[in-house]
Design a protein around this motif. Structure first.
Motif: not given
Length: 388
Positions: A332-334, A345-349, A353-355, A362-366
């Motif tokens: 993955g990527v940071p 902003p990451i909030d856009r997705i 991401l939650t879904a 996806l892994t749970d690593d924020p």
């Protein structure tokens, strides 16, 4: 959020090949009649580069080039002297780094003995061989012009010439292929000790001869079994998987493709080539592609007619475009790179991401955007979930 200009690469498209393969949907044109105007094409490439540098301004000019990739078609149809002249032209226009990776794709059926040292002298420090299989019958079905013996001889010739960084392209799920056959191809590839192996599934692409007249291919379950078995085989041989179809020895990952997958920038020159540039001042991400047919491209060296399309990537498309590339990487990527590369902003997705995490994709690593093994298997579904 501020858009940070990522590393810059250069993609150079060489459109001619000896014969069009029935599975190929790339912009490639088989040789017919008179030889192509190779020297004039190199002149057109440099004129194209000049025009792009002028058009893109500070978004391209003066930025160091981290990688150059000659793709095709079959770039090894171009003599080393022409590749040397082109690279000299690039060096006079753009700075290079101390470790700029320069890759040339080559077809074992077009290699002339003694050319590899010429490419090495010109500055090409990485070769990518389109092997596809070491089974002569499978090569015939794929329309390849080389034999397994010629493929092995070509790789060994390149190694004798001094090449220490070599990729081999291999396909699996070939017409009527068995798992044993796929594993045998990997075994013969590993025996040649390349530094990198690209191992990908044969798929039927639209507007190809195979799409019009499909050969008998293994079903999805058998193809998946081949992929898993070959992944284990490559891992045991010391090739770490770092992308869905890419495996490399330690410190031999392909820098050019990594820049694509990390949503980096790249100038695309040549017939049908695509480019992407980020402007950190305006926040614009722009894509440009060139007209596909070599004759039309050559008719307008450096002129506006060489451009097949040009435009900004819409804000609504950026999350999908970013994930389309980044989630192919096994590690993955940071998460912070999303904002740096897209300006969003990451909030856009956040909802997507939650879904995806709830589905186990996806892994749970924020701090990291990374697919799970389940997500890798259903990658198209994962990526599609980021469409707005």
């Amino acid at each position: 959020m501020a858009l940070i200009a990522p590393p810059l690469s250069l993609y150079v498209h060489m459109p001619w090949c000896v014969k069009k393969c029935p599975y190929c949907d790339f912009n490639s044109h088989g040789l017919r009649g008179e030889p192509p105007p190779y020297a004039s094409y190199v002149d057109a490439l440099l004129a194209d580069l000049d025009a792009d540098l002028r058009d893109f301004g500070a978004a391209a000019s003066g930025r160091p080039v981290h990688s150059i990739f000659f793709g095709g078609g079959t770039p090894s149809l171009f003599a080393p002297e022409l590749i040397d002249r082109f690279l000299d032209g690039v060096r006079s226009r753009l700075p290079m780094t101390d470790h700029t990776e320069i890759t040339l794709e080559t077809n074992p059926g077009t290699v002339e003995h003694g050319r590899f040292d010429g490419y090495l002298s010109a500055g090409v420090n990485r070769l990518s061989f389109g092997i596809q299989s070491f089974d002569d019958e499978k090569l015939r079905r794929l329309g390849r012009i080389h034999s397994a013996k010629e493929a092995e001889a070509a790789v060994k010739s390149a190694q004798d010439a001094g090449y220490a960084n070599i990729n081999l392209d291999l396909m699996y799920a070939l017409p009527e292929q068995t798992q044993q056959g796929a594993e045998a191809d990997v075994e013969r590839a590993v025996a040649l000790q390349p530094t990198h192996i690209s191992h990908y599934q044969l798929t039927l692409e639209p507007n190809t001869a195979f799409a019009a007249n499909p050969p008998p291919l293994p079903d999805d379950d058998h193809a998946w079994a081949m992929q898993e078995a070959c992944e284990q085989q490559l891992a045991a041989a010391g090739y770490g998987q770092y992308e869905i179809s890419a495996y490399a020895q330690a410190d031999r990952r392909c820098a050019h493709n990594l820049n694509y997958w990390r949503f980096g920038d790249y100038l695309g020159i040549g017939a049908g080539a695509h480019g992407k540039l980020s402007d950190s001042d305006s926040g614009e991400i722009r894509r440009r592609w060139k007209t596909r047919h070599p004759k039309a491209y050559l008719a307008a060296p450096g002129g506006s007619e060489r451009i097949g399309g040009d435009g900004s990537v819409a804000t609504a498309e950026l999350p999908f475009e970013y994930m389309l590339n980044a989630l192919r990487l096994i590690d993955g990527v940071p998460a912070a790179d999303f904002a740096a590369r897209t300006g969003l902003p990451i909030d856009r997705i956040a909802p997507a991401l939650t879904a995806a995490r709830q589905r186990g994709w996806l892994t749970d690593d924020p701090a990291q955007l990374r697919t799970t093994p389940l997500g890798q298997r259903f990658l198209n579904d994962v990526i599609s979930s980021f469409l707005e």
